[in-house]
Design a protein around this motif. Structure first.
Motif, short mmCIF file in Angstrom:
data_model
loop_
_atom_site.label_atom_id
_atom_site.label_comp_id
_atom_site.label_asym_id
_atom_site.label_seq_id
_atom_site.Cartn_x
_atom_site.Cartn_y
_atom_site.Cartn_z
N THR A 94 -22.25 26.96 -8.86
CA THR A 94 -21.09 27.63 -9.64
C THR A 94 -21.82 28.52 -10.81
N ILE A 121 -20.77 30.75 -14.63
CA ILE A 121 -19.94 30.85 -15.93
C ILE A 121 -19.50 32.46 -16.12
N GLU A 159 -15.26 31.04 -18.44
CA GLU A 159 -14.52 30.13 -17.14
C GLU A 159 -15.44 30.02 -15.96
N THR A 160 -15.41 28.60 -15.45
CA THR A 160 -16.18 28.32 -14.22
C THR A 160 -15.71 29.35 -12.94
N ASN A 200 -16.19 30.03 -8.80
CA ASN A 200 -16.48 29.27 -7.59
C ASN A 200 -17.03 30.29 -6.58
#
Length: 134
Positions: free
Chosen positions: A92, A94, A99-100, A102
């Motif tokens: 993953t 940032i 925000e993360t 995907n």
């Protein structure tokens, strides 16, 4: 006997000198903050690019062993076995706003996703920053 001078000896700094020093320090702090932010954003982009290149490499290795497979049907678990040494799971990242992200490994080359949309703030799909860069 000596007579004391009529003017006082000057010691310390004037208000103008102190104001100039404080202004200079504030300017340097602002400049450093802007540069740190730019370096942080660049580092996040490079980390994301390295991660996505590892998954792209795994996709190519998987497809070379399974030439009739459809990449959309390949699970993350099947792809993990083909990740380069040192990678144990689908990565993953940032985003620039914290925000993360995907990774959509069901398309080739893989894409970073923020929610349901593709994420690449560099504006170019082949610059090697936030993408596979091919």
């Amino acid at each position: 006997m000596k007579t004391p001078p009529s003017h006082r000896l000057r010691s310390g700094f004037s208000l103008i000198e102190i104001s100039l020093v404080i202004g200079l320090l504030l300017g340097l702090a602002a400049f450093a903050t802007m540069n740190v932010t730019a370096v942080r954003d660049w580092q996040r982009g490079k980390d994301a690019a390295v991660s996505i290149q590892a998954v792209f490499s795994a996709q190519r290795a998987y497809m070379s062993d399974h030439p009739t497979a459809d990449i959309a049907d390949v699970s993350a678990a099947e792809l993990q076995a083909y990740l380069p040494e040192g990678w144990s799971s689908i990565p993953t990242a940032i985003s620039l706003t914290g925000e993360t992200l995907n990774l959509n490994h069901t398309v080739m080359p893989p894409q970073w996703r923020l929610g349901s949309t593709a994420y690449d703030p560099s504006g170019s799909g082949n610059d090697g920053l936030w993408d596979a860069g091919h």
